[in-house]
Design an enzyme around this catalytic site. Structure first.
Site, PDB file in Angstrom:
ATOM      1  N   SER A 142       0.624  -1.282   0.339  1.00  0.00           N
ATOM      2  CA  SER A 142       0.325   0.075  -0.143  1.00  0.00           C
ATOM      3  C   SER A 142       1.271   1.395  -0.002  1.00  0.00           C
ATOM      4  O   SER A 142       1.831   1.188   0.965  1.00  0.00           O
ATOM      5  CB  SER A 142      -1.129  -0.316   1.667  1.00  0.00           C
ATOM      6  OG  SER A 142      -1.894   1.243   1.780  1.00  0.00           O
ATOM      7  N   LYS A 167      -1.116  -1.068  -4.148  1.00  0.00           N
ATOM      8  CA  LYS A 167      -2.549  -0.379  -4.367  1.00  0.00           C
ATOM      9  C   LYS A 167      -1.794   1.366  -3.606  1.00  0.00           C
ATOM     10  O   LYS A 167      -0.744   1.744  -2.826  1.00  0.00           O
ATOM     11  CB  LYS A 167      -2.784  -1.112  -2.230  1.00  0.00           C
ATOM     12  CG  LYS A 167      -4.010   0.490  -1.937  1.00  0.00           C
ATOM     13  CD  LYS A 167      -4.399  -1.209  -0.838  1.00  0.00           C
ATOM     14  CE  LYS A 167      -4.499  -0.076   1.065  1.00  0.00           C
ATOM     15  NZ  LYS A 167      -4.818  -0.978   1.250  1.00  0.00           N
ATOM     16  N   LYS A 169      -2.440   5.475  -2.818  1.00  0.00           N
ATOM     17  CA  LYS A 169      -3.362   6.283  -2.345  1.00  0.00           C
ATOM     18  C   LYS A 169      -4.332   6.929  -2.903  1.00  0.00           C
ATOM     19  O   LYS A 169      -3.148   7.597  -3.539  1.00  0.00           O
ATOM     20  CB  LYS A 169      -3.314   6.350  -1.184  1.00  0.00           C
ATOM     21  CG  LYS A 169      -3.168   5.285   0.291  1.00  0.00           C
ATOM     22  CD  LYS A 169      -4.272   4.327   0.979  1.00  0.00           C
ATOM     23  CE  LYS A 169      -3.883   3.911   1.900  1.00  0.00           C
ATOM     24  NZ  LYS A 169      -4.725   3.397   2.955  1.00  0.00           N
ATOM     25  N   ASP A 194      -7.443   2.793  -2.833  1.00  0.00           N
ATOM     26  CA  ASP A 194      -7.725   3.075  -1.651  1.00  0.00           C
ATOM     27  C   ASP A 194      -8.374   5.074  -1.526  1.00  0.00           C
ATOM     28  O   ASP A 194      -6.964   5.778  -1.306  1.00  0.00           O
ATOM     29  CB  ASP A 194      -6.641   2.685  -0.609  1.00  0.00           C
ATOM     30  CG  ASP A 194      -7.643   2.643   0.790  1.00  0.00           C
ATOM     31  OD1 ASP A 194      -8.596   2.966   0.842  1.00  0.00           O
ATOM     32  OD2 ASP A 194      -6.889   1.142   1.492  1.00  0.00           O
ATOM     33  N   GLU A 219     -10.956   0.433  -3.089  1.00  0.00           N
ATOM     34  CA  GLU A 219     -11.260   0.617  -1.753  1.00  0.00           C
ATOM     35  C   GLU A 219     -11.736   1.590  -1.554  1.00  0.00           C
ATOM     36  O   GLU A 219     -11.701   2.602  -1.528  1.00  0.00           O
ATOM     37  CB  GLU A 219      -9.799   0.152  -1.431  1.00  0.00           C
ATOM     38  CG  GLU A 219     -10.286  -0.396  -0.354  1.00  0.00           C
ATOM     39  CD  GLU A 219      -8.578  -1.132   0.654  1.00  0.00           C
ATOM     40  OE1 GLU A 219      -7.476  -0.592  -0.021  1.00  0.00           O
ATOM     41  OE2 GLU A 219      -8.553  -1.023   1.797  1.00  0.00           O
ATOM     42  N   ASP A 244     -13.172  -1.461   2.561  1.00  0.00           N
ATOM     43  CA  ASP A 244     -13.626  -1.969   4.273  1.00  0.00           C
ATOM     44  C   ASP A 244     -13.353  -1.359   5.584  1.00  0.00           C
ATOM     45  O   ASP A 244     -14.299  -2.091   6.453  1.00  0.00           O
ATOM     46  CB  ASP A 244     -11.354  -0.643   3.826  1.00  0.00           C
ATOM     47  CG  ASP A 244     -10.385  -0.743   5.066  1.00  0.00           C
ATOM     48  OD1 ASP A 244     -10.359  -1.556   5.866  1.00  0.00           O
ATOM     49  OD2 ASP A 244      -9.022  -0.635   5.186  1.00  0.00           O
ATOM     50  N   LYS A 268      -9.909  -7.060   7.643  1.00  0.00           N
ATOM     51  CA  LYS A 268      -8.725  -7.137   8.758  1.00  0.00           C
ATOM     52  C   LYS A 268      -9.159  -7.038  10.395  1.00  0.00           C
ATOM     53  O   LYS A 268      -9.814  -6.790  10.550  1.00  0.00           O
ATOM     54  CB  LYS A 268      -8.467  -5.123   9.102  1.00  0.00           C
ATOM     55  CG  LYS A 268      -8.117  -4.730   7.254  1.00  0.00           C
ATOM     56  CD  LYS A 268      -7.910  -3.096   8.167  1.00  0.00           C
ATOM     57  CE  LYS A 268      -7.331  -2.420   6.444  1.00  0.00           C
ATOM     58  NZ  LYS A 268      -7.675  -0.924   6.834  1.00  0.00           N
ATOM     59  N   GLY A 296      -4.212  -4.471   6.231  1.00  0.00           N
ATOM     60  CA  GLY A 296      -3.385  -3.898   7.863  1.00  0.00           C
ATOM     61  C   GLY A 296      -3.304  -2.380   7.863  1.00  0.00           C
ATOM     62  O   GLY A 296      -4.426  -1.770   7.493  1.00  0.00           O
TER      63      GLY A 296
HETATM   64  O1  OSB Z   1      -6.705   1.834   4.400  1.00  0.00           O
HETATM   65  O2  OSB Z   1      -5.775   0.416   4.705  1.00  0.00           O
HETATM   66  C1  OSB Z   1      -6.133   0.980   5.302  1.00  0.00           C
HETATM   67  C2  OSB Z   1      -2.930   1.918   7.064  1.00  0.00           C
HETATM   68  C3  OSB Z   1      -3.177   2.908   7.945  1.00  0.00           C
HETATM   69  C4  OSB Z   1      -4.965   3.397   7.648  1.00  0.00           C
HETATM   70  C5  OSB Z   1      -5.466   2.372   7.128  1.00  0.00           C
HETATM   71  C6  OSB Z   1      -4.703   1.763   5.685  1.00  0.00           C
HETATM   72  C7  OSB Z   1      -3.528   1.925   5.817  1.00  0.00           C
HETATM   73  C8  OSB Z   1      -3.124   0.794   4.991  1.00  0.00           C
HETATM   74  C9  OSB Z   1      -1.818   0.303   4.709  1.00  0.00           C
HETATM   75  O3  OSB Z   1      -3.562   1.080   3.505  1.00  0.00           O
HETATM   76  C10 OSB Z   1      -2.221  -0.937   4.959  1.00  0.00           C
HETATM   77  C11 OSB Z   1      -0.712  -1.220   5.512  1.00  0.00           C
HETATM   78  O4  OSB Z   1       0.465  -1.844   4.625  1.00  0.00           O
HETATM   79  O5  OSB Z   1      -0.040  -2.522   7.095  1.00  0.00           O
HETATM   80 MG    MG Z   2      -8.186   0.359   3.418  1.00  0.00          MG
END
Ligand code: OSB
Ligand code: MG
Length: 374
Positions: A142, A167, A169, A194, A219, A244, A268, A296
């Site tokens: 991510s 992924k 953001k 995401d 996402e 999510d 999660k 995560g």
């Molecule tokens: O939305 O998945 C998410 C990290 C912090 C809060 C929300 C998210 C995330 C990530 C990173 O996308 C996931 C990771 O690398 O642990």
């Molecule tokens: Mg997410």
């Protein structure tokens, strides 16, 4: 059915608040994280210890729970409730917590630590008692919000390392141009985005333009507490929606699946109240032929190990977010190095989650420490 055995008594607990600096600041549509602050729970039974961490943030910026609120709830209510009590299996402990409203991340912290303890008491890896198998899981990364050239460099670097999915953001104003550049530079890459809730139904036309970039899924485009609008949005776009934030319970998952609000699911374990609920969501998704993957929350090695074991269940058919710990921390609070090899994360072997605490690092990283006794 879980193996037959005597109920396991919770004899004591240690609740720590831990802080680890992040190697790279992580920016998503709601803000930037520069450090990871989390509750670490050590649950004790006889000579055994079970470990878990909470995935809530200090501020209610991802979901409504906060670190301070969860620490208080665990210390003053949830831990005293189970202390000195015996549970026949982890589902029984989850059931004891079920009358409480919401607070799924706080509950998950306790429930997951008990799963670890339970698996250790049986001398079995967590994946085995959960019903998973296999020595490694497929993972992607991510990537946080950054200038487009920086993101293109990071994509190249992680594809070189073998990560199986990238992924990205996104947020309003940092979406279509980013996707155009990424798709042009990496025509074959397995890409997803995401949004962390940053759009509304009024943005349907903009989101529909993302269909041009062959994303595996988008996402959580809409609000954290919404399911209905996601179902409407899915009728307006071709890219599958993955939920999510909106999924905190098996019932949320059922409603999303029945209404077509989710064609992919991000599970999660720390968000949904623990492994009992995570498995229930996994099973529901399987019944609807909806693929799942393990998300995560920038976890330390303890949460990362839980995620890895859960990801070995058969419905986890898409690469998850549990990438190498060294991407996040210079020193982790566990002794093992959780690092990917060619886009696969090995499952830590041994009983329970298979990792041990690095007590020196943990001591330095601990902000507060409380003992809870029967
Ligand atoms: O939305 O998945 C998410 C990290 C912090 C809060 C929300 C998210 C995330 C990530 C990173 O996308 C996931 C990771 O690398 O642990
Ligand atoms: Mg997410």
């Amino acid at each position: 059915m879980p193996p037959l055995r005597a109920p396991l008594r919770i004899d004591g607990a240690e609740l720590r608040l831990v802080r680890l600096p992040l190697v790279t600041p992580f920016t998503i549509s709601t803000g930037t994280m520069t450090e990871k602050v989390f509750p670490l729970l050590i649950l004790k039974s006889g000579g055994l210890e079970g470990y878990a961490e909470g995935v809530m943030d200090p501020l209610p910026d991802y979901l409504e729970e906060t670190t301070a609120g969860a620490m208080a709830l665990l210390r003053d209510t949830l831990l005293p409730q189970v202390m000195g009590h015996s549970f026949a299996h982890p589902q029984a402990l989850a059931r004891a917590l079920s009358p409480w409203r919401a607070n799924f991340m706080a509950r998950a912290t306790l429930e997951m630590a008990f799963w670890d303890l339970w698996a250790k008491s049986l001398g079995l890896p967590l994946q085995t008692v959960l019903g998973g198998e296999g020595g490694a899981i497929d993972v992607g990364v991510s990537l946080g919000i950054a200038p487009i050239p920086t993101t293109l460099d990071r994509i190249a670097q992680h594809l070189d390392q073998g990560y199986q999915r990238i992924k990205l953001k996104v947020k309003p104003g940092h979406d279509l141009a980013l996707l155009r550049a990424a798709r042009e530079a990496f025509p074959q890459a397995h890409l997803t985005v995401d949004a962390n809730c940053c759009y509304s139904l009024a943005d349907s036309a903009l989101i529909a333009r993302m269909d041009a970039f062959d994303l595996d899924y988008i996402e959580q485009p809409l609000a954290w507490d919404d399911i209905h609008d996601h179902a409407t949005l899915q009728t307006r776009i071709a890219t599958p929606i993955c939920l999510d934030e909106s999924i905190r319970t098996p019932d949320h998952a059922r409603k999303a699946l029945q209404t077509g609000a989710a064609r992919v699911m991000n599970i999660k374990v720390g968000r949904v109240g623990g492994h009992t609920a995570a498995r229930a969501i996994h099973d529901l998704c399987e019944a609807f032929a909806v693929p799942v993957w393990c998300g995560g929350m920038l976890e330390s090695g303890v949460g990362r190990a839980h995620n890895i074991h859960l990801s070995t269940l058969p419905g986890f058919t898409k690469p998850g977010d549990t990438s190498s710990a060294s991407r996040y921390f210079t020193r982790d609070i566990i002794e093992q190095r959780l690092e990917t090899v060619a886009g696969r994360m090995p499952v830590p072997p041994g009983p329970g989650i298979g990792v041990t605490l690095d007590l020196d690092t943990l001591k330095t990283a601990t902000l507060s420490h409380a003992e809870i006794l029967p």
